[in-house]
Design a protein around this motif. Structure first.
Motif, PDB file in Angstrom:
ATOM      1  N   GLU A  23       0.830  -1.203   0.000  1.00 46.49           N
ATOM      2  CA  GLU A  23       0.000   0.000   0.000  1.00 46.49           C
ATOM      3  C   GLU A  23       0.867   1.258   0.000  1.00 46.49           C
ATOM      4  OE1 GLU A  23      -2.751  -0.107   3.278  1.00 46.49           O
ATOM      5  OE2 GLU A  23      -3.538  -2.053   2.653  1.00 46.49           O
ATOM      6  N   PHE A  24       1.892   1.279   0.827  1.00 51.78           N
ATOM      7  CA  PHE A  24       2.793   2.428   0.907  1.00 51.78           C
ATOM      8  C   PHE A  24       3.472   2.680  -0.434  1.00 51.78           C
ATOM      9  CE2 PHE A  24       7.149   3.997   1.545  1.00 51.78           C
ATOM     10  CZ  PHE A  24       6.875   5.228   2.127  1.00 51.78           C
ATOM     11  N   LEU A  25       4.033   1.630  -1.014  1.00 49.40           N
ATOM     12  CA  LEU A  25       4.750   1.773  -2.282  1.00 49.40           C
ATOM     13  C   LEU A  25       3.816   2.186  -3.414  1.00 49.40           C
ATOM     14  CD1 LEU A  25       7.129  -1.257  -1.913  1.00 49.40           C
ATOM     15  CD2 LEU A  25       7.850   1.129  -2.174  1.00 49.40           C
ATOM     16  N   GLU A  26       2.631   1.596  -3.470  1.00 47.13           N
ATOM     17  CA  GLU A  26       1.692   1.947  -4.534  1.00 47.13           C
ATOM     18  C   GLU A  26       1.230   3.397  -4.395  1.00 47.13           C
ATOM     19  OE1 GLU A  26      -1.272  -1.172  -4.478  1.00 47.13           O
ATOM     20  OE2 GLU A  26       0.106  -2.567  -5.464  1.00 47.13           O
ATOM     21  N   ALA A  27       1.024   3.854  -3.175  1.00 45.83           N
ATOM     22  CA  ALA A  27       0.616   5.244  -2.952  1.00 45.83           C
ATOM     23  C   ALA A  27       1.731   6.207  -3.344  1.00 45.83           C
ATOM     24  CB  ALA A  27       0.222   5.450  -1.494  1.00 45.83           C
ATOM     25  N   ARG A  28       2.961   5.862  -3.019  1.00 44.46           N
ATOM     26  CA  ARG A  28       4.094   6.748  -3.303  1.00 44.46           C
ATOM     27  C   ARG A  28       4.524   6.734  -4.760  1.00 44.46           C
ATOM     28  NH1 ARG A  28       7.550   8.813   0.333  1.00 44.46           N
ATOM     29  NH2 ARG A  28       8.117   9.948  -1.542  1.00 44.46           N
ATOM     30  N   THR A  29       4.426   5.573  -5.417  1.00 43.19           N
ATOM     31  CA  THR A  29       4.907   5.474  -6.797  1.00 43.19           C
ATOM     32  C   THR A  29       3.789   5.629  -7.829  1.00 43.19           C
ATOM     33  OG1 THR A  29       4.654   3.058  -6.880  1.00 43.19           O
ATOM     34  CG2 THR A  29       6.789   3.929  -6.105  1.00 43.19           C
ATOM     35  N   LYS A  30       2.543   5.558  -7.361  1.00 39.49           N
ATOM     36  CA  LYS A  30       1.373   5.625  -8.270  1.00 39.49           C
ATOM     37  C   LYS A  30       1.419   4.501  -9.303  1.00 39.49           C
ATOM     38  CE  LYS A  30       0.064   9.615  -6.468  1.00 39.49           C
ATOM     39  NZ  LYS A  30       0.148   9.507  -5.068  1.00 39.49           N
ATOM     40  N   ALA A  32       1.209  -0.045  -9.736  1.00 42.01           N
ATOM     41  CA  ALA A  32       0.903  -1.336  -9.126  1.00 42.01           C
ATOM     42  C   ALA A  32       2.214  -2.027  -8.769  1.00 42.01           C
ATOM     43  CB  ALA A  32       0.095  -2.193 -10.084  1.00 42.01           C
ATOM     44  N   VAL A  33       2.241  -2.617  -7.589  1.00 44.90           N
ATOM     45  CA  VAL A  33       3.443  -3.305  -7.115  1.00 44.90           C
ATOM     46  C   VAL A  33       3.039  -4.690  -6.647  1.00 44.90           C
ATOM     47  CG1 VAL A  33       5.316  -3.252  -5.421  1.00 44.90           C
ATOM     48  CG2 VAL A  33       4.454  -1.101  -6.371  1.00 44.90           C
ATOM     49  N   SER A  34       3.781  -5.702  -7.088  1.00 44.69           N
ATOM     50  CA  SER A  34       3.539  -7.064  -6.609  1.00 44.69           C
ATOM     51  C   SER A  34       4.633  -7.404  -5.606  1.00 44.69           C
ATOM     52  CB  SER A  34       3.538  -8.061  -7.763  1.00 44.69           C
ATOM     53  OG  SER A  34       4.815  -8.115  -8.361  1.00 44.69           O
ATOM     54  N   PRO A  35       4.392  -8.370  -4.732  1.00 45.40           N
ATOM     55  CA  PRO A  35       5.374  -8.707  -3.695  1.00 45.40           C
ATOM     56  C   PRO A  35       6.737  -9.131  -4.231  1.00 45.40           C
ATOM     57  CG  PRO A  35       3.262  -9.698  -3.176  1.00 45.40           C
ATOM     58  CD  PRO A  35       3.149  -9.126  -4.568  1.00 45.40           C
ATOM     59  N   ASP A  36       6.778  -9.668  -5.465  1.00 42.40           N
ATOM     60  CA  ASP A  36       8.049 -10.156  -6.006  1.00 42.40           C
ATOM     61  C   ASP A  36       8.640  -9.253  -7.093  1.00 42.40           C
ATOM     62  OD1 ASP A  36       6.108 -10.724  -7.880  1.00 42.40           O
ATOM     63  OD2 ASP A  36       6.849 -12.731  -8.324  1.00 42.40           O
ATOM     64  N   LEU A  70      21.795  -2.899   5.575  1.00 45.45           N
ATOM     65  CA  LEU A  70      21.503  -1.771   4.694  1.00 45.45           C
ATOM     66  C   LEU A  70      21.795  -2.040   3.214  1.00 45.45           C
ATOM     67  CD1 LEU A  70      22.720   1.170   6.915  1.00 45.45           C
ATOM     68  CD2 LEU A  70      20.377   0.718   6.165  1.00 45.45           C
ATOM     69  N   LYS A  71      22.072  -3.273   2.845  1.00 45.79           N
ATOM     70  CA  LYS A  71      22.376  -3.561   1.435  1.00 45.79           C
ATOM     71  C   LYS A  71      21.095  -3.573   0.601  1.00 45.79           C
ATOM     72  CE  LYS A  71      22.734  -8.441   2.490  1.00 45.79           C
ATOM     73  NZ  LYS A  71      23.629  -9.557   2.622  1.00 45.79           N
ATOM     74  N   LEU A  72      21.239  -3.160  -0.658  1.00 46.89           N
ATOM     75  CA  LEU A  72      20.089  -3.035  -1.551  1.00 46.89           C
ATOM     76  C   LEU A  72      19.319  -4.337  -1.725  1.00 46.89           C
ATOM     77  CD1 LEU A  72      21.332  -0.656  -4.398  1.00 46.89           C
ATOM     78  CD2 LEU A  72      19.825  -0.138  -2.484  1.00 46.89           C
ATOM     79  N   ASP A  73      19.995  -5.470  -1.675  1.00 48.58           N
ATOM     80  CA  ASP A  73      19.304  -6.744  -1.851  1.00 48.58           C
ATOM     81  C   ASP A  73      18.198  -6.947  -0.824  1.00 48.58           C
ATOM     82  OD1 ASP A  73      20.473  -7.589  -4.168  1.00 48.58           O
ATOM     83  OD2 ASP A  73      21.983  -8.841  -3.197  1.00 48.58           O
ATOM     84  N   ASN A  74      18.344  -6.386   0.369  1.00 45.31           N
ATOM     85  CA  ASN A  74      17.300  -6.509   1.390  1.00 45.31           C
ATOM     86  C   ASN A  74      16.062  -5.695   1.044  1.00 45.31           C
ATOM     87  OD1 ASN A  74      18.597  -8.304   3.114  1.00 45.31           O
ATOM     88  ND2 ASN A  74      19.647  -6.669   4.196  1.00 45.31           N
ATOM     89  N   PHE A  75      16.184  -4.775   0.080  1.00 44.46           N
ATOM     90  CA  PHE A  75      15.090  -3.884  -0.287  1.00 44.46           C
ATOM     91  C   PHE A  75      14.642  -4.074  -1.732  1.00 44.46           C
ATOM     92  CE2 PHE A  75      17.317  -2.125   3.252  1.00 44.46           C
ATOM     93  CZ  PHE A  75      16.295  -1.690   4.075  1.00 44.46           C
ATOM     94  N   ARG A  76      15.117  -5.138  -2.371  1.00 46.72           N
ATOM     95  CA  ARG A  76      14.847  -5.356  -3.794  1.00 46.72           C
ATOM     96  C   ARG A  76      13.378  -5.652  -4.074  1.00 46.72           C
ATOM     97  NH1 ARG A  76      18.114  -4.929  -7.445  1.00 46.72           N
ATOM     98  NH2 ARG A  76      19.949  -5.179  -6.162  1.00 46.72           N
ATOM     99  N   THR A  77      12.711  -6.415  -3.212  1.00 46.34           N
ATOM    100  CA  THR A  77      11.296  -6.740  -3.386  1.00 46.34           C
ATOM    101  C   THR A  77      10.569  -6.554  -2.055  1.00 46.34           C
ATOM    102  OG1 THR A  77      11.483  -9.079  -2.777  1.00 46.34           O
ATOM    103  CG2 THR A  77      11.864  -8.531  -5.108  1.00 46.34           C
ATOM    104  N   VAL A  78       9.261  -6.456  -2.121  1.00 47.37           N
ATOM    105  CA  VAL A  78       8.465  -6.360  -0.896  1.00 47.37           C
ATOM    106  C   VAL A  78       8.640  -7.636  -0.074  1.00 47.37           C
ATOM    107  CG1 VAL A  78       6.098  -6.246  -0.003  1.00 47.37           C
ATOM    108  CG2 VAL A  78       6.836  -4.681  -1.814  1.00 47.37           C
ATOM    109  N   GLN A  79       8.777  -8.773  -0.735  1.00 54.31           N
ATOM    110  CA  GLN A  79       9.004 -10.030  -0.013  1.00 54.31           C
ATOM    111  C   GLN A  79      10.288  -9.951   0.807  1.00 54.31           C
ATOM    112  OE1 GLN A  79       8.952 -12.677  -3.379  1.00 54.31           O
ATOM    113  NE2 GLN A  79       6.836 -13.305  -2.993  1.00 54.31           N
TER     114      GLN A  79
END
Length: 91
Positions: A23-30, A32-36, A70-79
């Protein structure tokens, strides 16, 4: 046995964390975002926006995202973000 809800335990379930992040990502990016969805490869998230996600996680879930987390891989997907929150919360 069913998974207890936040209302019952006071602790967000993995599904609730994932749902909130979507919900947060979809609101901020306008968008659709899937978990993967790879958030960086898709261009929806930059490294600066990832830092905003760090602040959100720390404030909403009471975790500290520091050092190797703090590495990007931890933030790559919602999963992966959800897995990070769960790991830090359970540590």
């Amino acid at each position: 046995m069913t998974e207890q809800t936040t209302a019952e335990t006071g602790v967000p379930t993995p599904a609730e964390i994932e749902s909130h992040l979507l919900e947060f990502l979809e609101a901020r990016t306008k968008s659709a975002v899937s978990p993967d969805l790879d958030l960086f490869a898709s261009g929806l998230v930059s490294s600066m926006f990832a830092m905003e996600l760090v602040v959100l996680l720390e404030q909403r879930y009471g975790v500290a995202v520091v050092g190797g987390d703090l590495k990007l891989d931890n933030f790559r997907t919602v999963q992966r973000i959800t897995e990070l929150v769960l790991r830090l919360r359970d540590a």
